[in-house]
Design an enzyme around this catalytic site. Structure first.
Site, PDB file in Angstrom:
ATOM      1  N   ARG A  30      45.528  58.879  48.831  1.00  0.00           N
ATOM      2  CA  ARG A  30      46.786  59.354  48.723  1.00  0.00           C
ATOM      3  C   ARG A  30      46.655  60.946  48.673  1.00  0.00           C
ATOM      4  O   ARG A  30      47.649  61.566  49.325  1.00  0.00           O
ATOM      5  CB  ARG A  30      47.149  58.812  47.355  1.00  0.00           C
ATOM      6  CG  ARG A  30      48.707  59.449  46.994  1.00  0.00           C
ATOM      7  CD  ARG A  30      49.599  58.383  46.244  1.00  0.00           C
ATOM      8  NE  ARG A  30      49.143  57.938  45.152  1.00  0.00           N
ATOM      9  CZ  ARG A  30      48.431  58.393  43.954  1.00  0.00           C
ATOM     10  NH1 ARG A  30      48.523  59.732  43.633  1.00  0.00           N
ATOM     11  NH2 ARG A  30      47.891  57.691  42.954  1.00  0.00           N
TER      12      ARG A  30
ATOM     13  N   LYS B  23      59.831  59.856  67.182  1.00  0.00           N
ATOM     14  CA  LYS B  23      60.369  60.041  68.339  1.00  0.00           C
ATOM     15  C   LYS B  23      59.348  60.790  69.516  1.00  0.00           C
ATOM     16  O   LYS B  23      58.392  59.936  69.697  1.00  0.00           O
ATOM     17  CB  LYS B  23      61.533  61.075  68.181  1.00  0.00           C
ATOM     18  CG  LYS B  23      62.567  60.683  66.890  1.00  0.00           C
ATOM     19  CD  LYS B  23      63.222  59.325  67.109  1.00  0.00           C
ATOM     20  CE  LYS B  23      63.503  58.879  65.734  1.00  0.00           C
ATOM     21  NZ  LYS B  23      64.628  59.758  64.898  1.00  0.00           N
TER      22      LYS B  23
HETATM   23  C1  LIG Z   1      65.110  60.108  63.821  1.00  0.00           C
HETATM   24  C2  LIG Z   1      65.213  61.131  63.126  1.00  0.00           C
HETATM   25  C3  LIG Z   1      64.974  61.689  61.728  1.00  0.00           C
HETATM   26  C4  LIG Z   1      64.503  60.753  60.813  1.00  0.00           C
HETATM   27  O1  LIG Z   1      63.076  60.245  61.015  1.00  0.00           O
HETATM   28  P1  LIG Z   1      62.477  58.866  60.816  1.00  0.00           P
HETATM   29  O2  LIG Z   1      61.207  58.971  61.260  1.00  0.00           O
HETATM   30  O3  LIG Z   1      63.284  57.742  61.336  1.00  0.00           O
HETATM   31  O4  LIG Z   1      62.505  58.622  59.166  1.00  0.00           O
HETATM   32  C5  LIG Z   1      65.330  62.978  61.303  1.00  0.00           C
HETATM   33  N1  LIG Z   1      65.611  63.756  62.364  1.00  0.00           N
HETATM   34  C6  LIG Z   1      66.081  63.479  63.656  1.00  0.00           C
HETATM   35  C7  LIG Z   1      66.607  64.546  64.313  1.00  0.00           C
HETATM   36  C8  LIG Z   1      65.595  62.145  63.959  1.00  0.00           C
HETATM   37  O5  LIG Z   1      65.990  61.937  65.039  1.00  0.00           O
END
Ligand SMILES: *Cc1c(COP(=O)(O)O)cnc(C)c1O
Length: 385
Positions: free
Chosen positions: A52, A201
């Site tokens: 952790r 992403k």
């Molecule tokens: C998807 C997204 C998030 C959140 O991220 P997660 O990995 O889904 O928790 C934050 N900011 C942007 C611009 C995103 O597209």
């Protein structure tokens, strides 16, 4: 090569943080699943004691992202939202934040429905004009939180101008750099103090992991983040760290291909009789195209478009075959969505309307399929709508 400073982006993407394991001399860093590590004598810890607090695979990823964003330290979280939440928790209760008004829906939700209840204060502004950001500054303002470009309206915030105005008042700046990735945009070079990512992403890039990253610019912030991570347990598991590093190695070539595809799709849609308008910073028709070109080296793979009156959005979306009707973005698959009913459904209806997020607004994250197939698919779906 551990830091890789002074070398090119893709060289660092592939090598930074990748130390050689002395026992195997493996070219690819092992996935260290161990939750605990041997101590020489009670309390005498080498580098790691408990996963952790720190883990060798996670450390490699954290070194890598710090190198790519040109910051001081990196931290890997279980999701983008965990990274953003940790950033809020670095501040004392009562702190005031100025935020881009059309930030990611989940960011809006955690600020308004979780942290506002705990005494944090948020003012949302149209960050296209840096003066709007400065006008919201108060004596207790600690942070400006900007996303650029925003989604799905593709508003651009001038990071250099905003950072200058904020720093004059001793206010720090954080940029959510999810949409362009460090391949196209380096916010720290433009003045930002923190960068956060949904690594889910483009950084991961293959729709197969959820992860978040933060990059700091000062040693004391890096320490604060590590302390919070260790305390609340907001960490990314070793397997996901490894998967994410695997994705990052090809970030450069993927981002180039995403952008090429997006530009071709944007031009096709802009000329289509059933499309009212295309919103893509890479098009000269985008009102902030010049600013986009000035502060980023590319425009990414995300674009929005508005269907003309009389064209049925539901029919169009259910007719696509190569594009997938799904939330999320930044992956090899082309994903198409209707923000009003999907990603932005949790944004209050009046706020959605004010931002222009109607049911006719479509968003595409252009993937890496052959672009002719994507264009043909969109064409046939439009002809049915
Ligand atoms: C998807 C997204 C998030 C959140 O991220 P997660 O990995 O889904 O928790 C934050 N900011 C942007 C611009 C995103 O597209």
């Amino acid at each position: 090569m551990s830091e890789g400073t002074g070398t090119g982006f893709s060289t660092r993407a592939i090598h930074a943080g990748q130390t050689v394991d002395p026992s195997s001399r493996a070219v690819v860093l092992p996935i260290h699943l161990s939750s605990t590590f041997l101590q020489e004598s009670p309390g005498e810890v080498a580098e790691f004691d408990y996963s952790r607090a720190g883990n060798p695979t996670r450390k490699a990823l954290e070194t890598n992202i710090a190198s790519l964003e040109e910051g001081h330290g990196g931290a890997a979280f279980s999701s983008g939202m965990a990274a953003i939440s940790t950033l809020v928790m670095m501040h004392d209760q009562g702190a005031h934040f100025v935020v881009s008004e059309n930030v990611y829906g989940g960011t809006f939700r955690v600020f308004n429905q979780v942290f506002a209840r705990q005494g944090y204060q948020f003012t949302f502004v149209d960050s296209r004009n840096p003066e709007n950001v400065a006008a919201a500054f108060r004596d207790d303002t600690k942070l400006v939180f900007v996303e650029t470009p925003t989604n799905p309206m593709m508003h651009i915030a001038d990071l250099e101008a905003i950072s200058g105005l904020a720093h004059d008042k001793g206010i720090r700046v954080v940029v959510d750099n999810t949409f362009l990735s460090p391949y196209f945009q380096r916010p720290i070079q433009l003045g930002a103090d923190f960068v956060v990512h949904s690594a889910t992403k483009y950084l991961g890039g293959h729709s197969d992991l959820i992860g978040g990253l933060m990059v700091t610019t000062r040693a004391e912030d890096t320490e604060k983040v590590r302390f919070l991570q260790k305390s609340v347990g907001a960490i990314l598991a070793p397997f996901d760290c490894w998967l994410l590093m695997r994705g990052i190695k090809t970030l450069g070539v993927r981002m180039q291909a995403h952008e090429r595809g997006a530009l071709a799709v944007a031009r096709f849609l802009e000329a289509h009789a059933k499309v009212e308008k295309v919103i893509f910073p890479g098009l000269t028709s985008h009102p902030q195209h010049e600013l986009a070109k000035k502060q980023a080296t590319g425009h990414g793979g995300l674009l929005s478009f508005i269907l003309k009156k009389g064209v049925d959005p539901a029919k169009f979306l259910s007719s696509v075959k190569v594009c997938s009707l799904a939330e999320s973005l930044g992956a090899v698959e082309t994903l198409i969505s209707q923000p009003a009913t999907m990603t932005h459904a949790s944004v209050p209806a009046d706020r959605r309307a004010a931002l222009g997020i109607t049911e006719a607004l479509m968003r595409i994250s252009v993937g890496l399929e052959d672009v002719d197939d994507l264009i043909q698919d969109l064409d046939q779906a439009l002809s049915r709508a």
